[in-house]
Structures are given as C-alpha cells and as structure tokens.
Design a protein around this motif. Structure first.
Motif, short mmCIF file in Angstrom:
data_model
loop_
_atom_site.label_atom_id
_atom_site.label_comp_id
_atom_site.label_asym_id
_atom_site.label_seq_id
_atom_site.Cartn_x
_atom_site.Cartn_y
_atom_site.Cartn_z
N CYS A 72 9.75 35.41 79.94
CA CYS A 72 9.61 34.16 80.69
C CYS A 72 10.88 33.96 81.52
O CYS A 72 11.98 34.34 81.11
CB CYS A 72 9.40 33.00 79.74
SG CYS A 72 9.37 31.38 80.54
N GLY A 73 10.74 33.34 82.67
CA GLY A 73 11.89 33.11 83.53
C GLY A 73 12.84 32.04 83.00
O GLY A 73 13.97 31.93 83.48
N GLY A 74 12.40 31.25 82.00
CA GLY A 74 13.21 30.14 81.53
C GLY A 74 14.32 30.50 80.57
O GLY A 74 15.28 29.74 80.43
N CYS A 75 14.21 31.64 79.88
CA CYS A 75 15.25 31.96 78.88
C CYS A 75 15.57 33.46 78.89
O CYS A 75 15.38 34.15 77.88
CB CYS A 75 14.84 31.50 77.49
SG CYS A 75 13.18 32.02 76.96
N PRO A 76 16.08 34.00 80.01
CA PRO A 76 16.39 35.43 80.08
C PRO A 76 17.48 35.87 79.12
O PRO A 76 17.56 37.05 78.77
CB PRO A 76 16.82 35.64 81.55
CG PRO A 76 17.26 34.29 82.00
CD PRO A 76 16.39 33.32 81.29
N TRP A 77 18.35 34.94 78.70
CA TRP A 77 19.40 35.27 77.73
C TRP A 77 19.04 34.76 76.34
O TRP A 77 19.91 34.61 75.48
CB TRP A 77 20.73 34.65 78.16
CG TRP A 77 21.39 35.34 79.32
CD1 TRP A 77 20.84 36.27 80.15
CD2 TRP A 77 22.73 35.14 79.78
NE1 TRP A 77 21.75 36.66 81.11
CE2 TRP A 77 22.91 35.98 80.91
CE3 TRP A 77 23.78 34.33 79.37
CZ2 TRP A 77 24.12 36.04 81.61
CZ3 TRP A 77 24.98 34.37 80.07
CH2 TRP A 77 25.15 35.23 81.18
N GLY A 78 17.77 34.49 76.08
CA GLY A 78 17.35 33.85 74.84
C GLY A 78 17.65 34.63 73.58
O GLY A 78 17.69 34.04 72.50
N GLY A 79 17.86 35.93 73.67
CA GLY A 79 18.16 36.73 72.48
C GLY A 79 19.63 36.94 72.24
O GLY A 79 20.02 37.67 71.31
N LEU A 80 20.50 36.30 73.05
CA LEU A 80 21.94 36.51 72.95
C LEU A 80 22.59 35.33 72.23
O LEU A 80 22.28 34.17 72.51
CB LEU A 80 22.54 36.66 74.35
CG LEU A 80 24.02 37.00 74.47
CD1 LEU A 80 24.32 38.36 73.84
CD2 LEU A 80 24.46 36.98 75.94
N ALA A 81 23.47 35.62 71.29
CA ALA A 81 24.17 34.56 70.55
C ALA A 81 24.84 33.60 71.52
O ALA A 81 25.38 34.00 72.55
CB ALA A 81 25.21 35.17 69.62
N TYR A 82 24.82 32.31 71.18
CA TYR A 82 25.27 31.30 72.13
C TYR A 82 26.75 31.46 72.47
O TYR A 82 27.16 31.27 73.62
CB TYR A 82 24.96 29.90 71.61
CG TYR A 82 25.16 28.84 72.67
CD1 TYR A 82 24.64 29.01 73.96
CD2 TYR A 82 25.88 27.69 72.41
CE1 TYR A 82 24.82 28.06 74.94
CE2 TYR A 82 26.07 26.72 73.39
CZ TYR A 82 25.54 26.92 74.65
OH TYR A 82 25.73 25.97 75.63
N ASP A 83 27.58 31.80 71.50
CA ASP A 83 29.01 32.01 71.79
C ASP A 83 29.20 33.10 72.83
O ASP A 83 30.07 32.99 73.70
CB ASP A 83 29.76 32.37 70.51
CG ASP A 83 29.96 31.19 69.58
OD1 ASP A 83 29.71 30.05 70.01
OD2 ASP A 83 30.36 31.40 68.41
N ALA A 84 28.38 34.14 72.73
CA ALA A 84 28.47 35.24 73.70
C ALA A 84 28.01 34.78 75.08
O ALA A 84 28.56 35.22 76.11
CB ALA A 84 27.64 36.42 73.23
N GLN A 85 27.01 33.92 75.12
CA GLN A 85 26.57 33.37 76.40
C GLN A 85 27.71 32.60 77.07
O GLN A 85 27.97 32.75 78.28
CB GLN A 85 25.38 32.43 76.20
CG GLN A 85 24.10 33.10 75.74
CD GLN A 85 22.95 32.12 75.65
OE1 GLN A 85 22.84 31.19 76.44
NE2 GLN A 85 22.06 32.34 74.68
N LEU A 86 28.39 31.76 76.30
CA LEU A 86 29.48 30.96 76.85
C LEU A 86 30.61 31.84 77.37
O LEU A 86 31.16 31.60 78.46
CB LEU A 86 30.00 29.99 75.79
CG LEU A 86 29.01 28.93 75.30
CD1 LEU A 86 29.61 28.13 74.15
CD2 LEU A 86 28.59 28.00 76.44
#
Length: 437
Positions: A72-86
C-alpha cells in the motif's frame, strides 16, 4: 543479484551498491537487509531493482500491524522499527542540506537538531482517502498501492484514527452497494476523524451535474454516524481539476478539530495536517523560532486555514495572512471569527503577487512542495523582519531555498528541526529558523 541495503532513501526504497560501486534503489528492501533482487531498470549512473527474496532480514525489521505494508502507498516503511525510521529521516535531511544546499558537514552539524515526533507511530492519521475502481463490472473503493494503477481493498487501516476505525468498512460497503446499482461518478472519497471533537466527515468528490443526494445521504446515514456528509464538485481537465462548489448532504457540512488552543472548522477541500498531535509540535517550533512579541507585526505566507495564523495573532499586534486557495481563505475567515480574533488581514491570492504592503517583525512561510519562488525570497528579504520560520514538507526544495537565502545575504539559517508527521513513510516536515544576518 545479491545486495545489502545500506540506508533508506527519501522515497520508499532502500539504497544498495553493487560490487563496482553503482547505486541501486531497491523496492521492498529495508536498511540492514541482505536481499536477492531483480534489476528492473539499468541506467548509466544508477539502477532500480525489486526484492525477490530477503536472504537475511535486518535486525531492524519488525512485524507490521498492516498486512499491506510495503504494498500500500500509505506505509512503505511499515516493516521498519520506528527508531530506525527516525534515524533515516534525520540522515535524509543532513544529506539534502549537504548535497543540494551545499552546506558543509560542520555547518549541517551546527544546524541540525534532533527529530521531534508524537508518541503514536500508528493510528495517527485524522484523514484517509479512498479511490474508486471498477473491475469485472463491479464497483469498489480502496487505497492506492505503491503501484499507482493498483487499488487495494481494505476494511481497516492501522494508520487511521482508532476513534472511527470501523468507518472505512462502513463507507466502502455503503458506497459499493450504491455504486453497483448506479454510476455515482465518484473521483475519490475522503474520511476525516477527530478523536478530540468526535467529528467524522465523509466527503464525496464528483464532477458537477446530477447526483442522487437523498439516496446517498440515506444509505451513508444508515451505515455510519457521520457528523457531516458533503459532496465536493470539481470541474476542468483531469490534471488541473478545481473545486466548483461544496454542498452538504447531511449534518454540519464541515469538519471540526481542536489543535493547540484553537478550535478549527474546515471544509472538505481545505488542507489540514493529517497528524494533529505532531502538527502541534510544528506550531511550538514556529513560535519558538519567531518568539513573537505583543507589539510586533507578523506575516503568514501560504497560511491555509490558519494553523499558524491563529497562534501568531494571539501573540502579535497584527498579522497579514496570505493564501491563494479559495476554500482555505473562507475557512480562515471563519476560524478567525470562532477565535474572536480581529487583528488579522486576510489576503486572498498568490504569495508573490499579493505580498503584504505592511512591513513585518516576524514572518512564517509554509509553501507547497515546490518551495519558494526566487521572487518570494527577494520579497521576504526586502522586509525588516528579524526572524523567519520556514516550514517545509520537501527536503530538496528546502535545501535549495536555504542556499538561496544565504546567497541573497539577508537571512541565515540558525537551526533546523525535522518533525515526523508521517510515521511508516519517508515523508518528513522540517522547521527552520532563519535570522537576520
């Protein structure tokens, strides 16, 4: 080929390099993954690839509550830990300031402040948009996939507010039933939810012309307890559609939200940040950057429905607010009435052509993704403003504009704070304080 994902790009893809050093943008790869990837585009300076198999999953991979994460276009980073996203978002801002803004590593280190974010990485969205599709003669609604031609059928979305989590299934079911019995000519459907006011709005975007108002209102009323159901009528070429009018089919005819100290009312076409809690961080940072005083004059360019105008007007003697989008201008006037603020001059029109005649002590700009026109930078420099708060939703145009300010010589950036309004995606807002050089 086998690739190791080194970092996340400002986009949905991971970045890897071949043994020869060529950059490869990998769809479906997350930082730390070792993947088997298939090349889909092989250019002279970089390639694009799609993950065929994750050989060694990254230790930063997490189970996503969304079964369509990465699809889905809404959560392309949905499988990545949030700290890593930040961390990735901070790094993307640093990279843009150096590559595009031509700031040195030392200058960037002096500018950068830690990323700010709200507590909830899921369930934060106050708005969701559904797209129509007709397959095998049947009408349905769904979310846009990463493939723009793909529409994904969903009953819930973990990004959407839990306050009205069941509204998605109710609305798609009701409109699916109607859409299979007659052509509603739906272009898109918006659902807005506020956990603070309890407001729930369903907005149906259609062309102008005949529409079964009573039937749609009745069926949606049976399916979902919306405080407002509206039809937004648009016309014009597909790439340049414009709003021709908004009509209330049921309820209040607009959506309400509380942000900071303000109660705001918004029409369906008006822009409002999809993450209310994180938008309050933006407001705090803008006020910190400007530190407006009771005897000072302010300017708010690209002001929208008043997210920054209202708190600025409560702190300043007078504010000139400029906005080109008609529905937002009308909402701003209404929100000023609700707030009982009379010290704002609302100016409808382009920020350059309608730049305020009044001078300013402080100035906030929140332009669209295209950033500021060179003429806008010159006009801002022509004021006697002591400080400027630049709110940006695009790293590339922000970095470009900051370099233009430096070269113009009137203002210099003091600090830049990224704010994560869009967890599970690569998007990030940034607030920059510029002060008179």
């Amino acid at each position: 080929m086998r690739l190791s994902i080194e970092t996340m790009t400002y986009g949905p893809n991971g970045l890897a390099h071949t043994d020869e050093g060529k950059a490869v943008f990998v769809s479906g790869g997350l930082i730390g993954d070792t993947v088997e990837a298939r090349i889909t585009e092989n250019g002279p300076s970089f390639s694009r690839a799609t993950v065929e198999e994750v050989i060694e999953p990254s230790p930063m991979r997490e189970h996503s509550p969304c079964p369509f994460a990465g699809i889905c276009g809404g959560c392309p980073w949905g499988g990545l830990a949030y700290d890593a996203q930040l961390e990735a978002k901070e790094e993307n801002l640093r990279s843009a300031l150096m590559r595009i803004g031509k700031f040195s590593a030392d200058e960037v280190s002096a500018l950068m402040r830690p990323i700010r974010h709200a507590k909830e990485p899921w369930g934060y969205r106050n708005k969701i948009e559904l797209a129509p599709i007709r397959e095998n003669g049947k009408f349905r609604l769904g979310l846009h996939g990463r493939d723009p031609n793909q529409i994904i059928k969903v009953d819930t979305c973990p990004l959407f507010s839990k306050k009205h989590a069941k509204a998605i299934k109710a609305v798609t079911g009701a409109l699916g039933f109607l859409g299979n019995s007659r052509d509603l000519e739906l272009e898109r459907v918006g659902i807005r939810s506020s956990r603070r006011t309890g407001a729930l709005e369903v907005a149906l975007w259609t062309p102008t012309g005949a529409f079964p108002r009573a039937q749609v209102s009745r069926v949606l009323g049976d399916a979902v307890r919306a405080t407002s159901v509206v039809r937004v009528m648009s016309k014009g070429e597909k790439r340049a559609r414009r709003v021709a009018g908004v009509e209330a089919l049921a309820g209040e005819g607009s959506w309400t939200e509380k942000i900071g100290e303000e109660n705001m009312r918004l029409s369906a076409p008006s822009f409002f940040q999809v993450n209310t809690k994180a938008a309050e961080i933006l407001i705090d940072l803008v006020m910190e950057a400007l530190d407006p005083q009771p005897n000072e004059l302010g300017i708010d360019l690209y002001c929208g429905a008043g997210t920054f105008t209202l708190p600025l007007a409560r702190r300043c003697d007078f504010v000139s607010a400029v906005e080109s989008y008609g529905p937002a201008v009308r909402d701003l006037r209404r929100n000023l009435d609700i707030a009982n603020l009379t010290n704002v001059d609302v100016i409808g029109g382009d920020a350059v052509r309608e730049f305020p005649d009044e001078d300013a002590d402080v100035l906030v700009v929140d332009p669209p993704r295209a950033g500021l026109a060179p003429e806008a930078i010159d006009l801002i420099a022509s004021t006697s403003a002591r400080d400027v708060a630049y709110v940006s939703c695009d790293l590339a145009t922000l970095a470009r504009d900051l370099r233009r300010f430096v070269e113009e010589g009137t203002f210099r950036p003091v600090w830049a704070t990224p704010v994560d309004l869009f967890p599970q995606t690569f998007h990030c807002e940034t607030v920059v304080r510029l002060t008179r050089a």
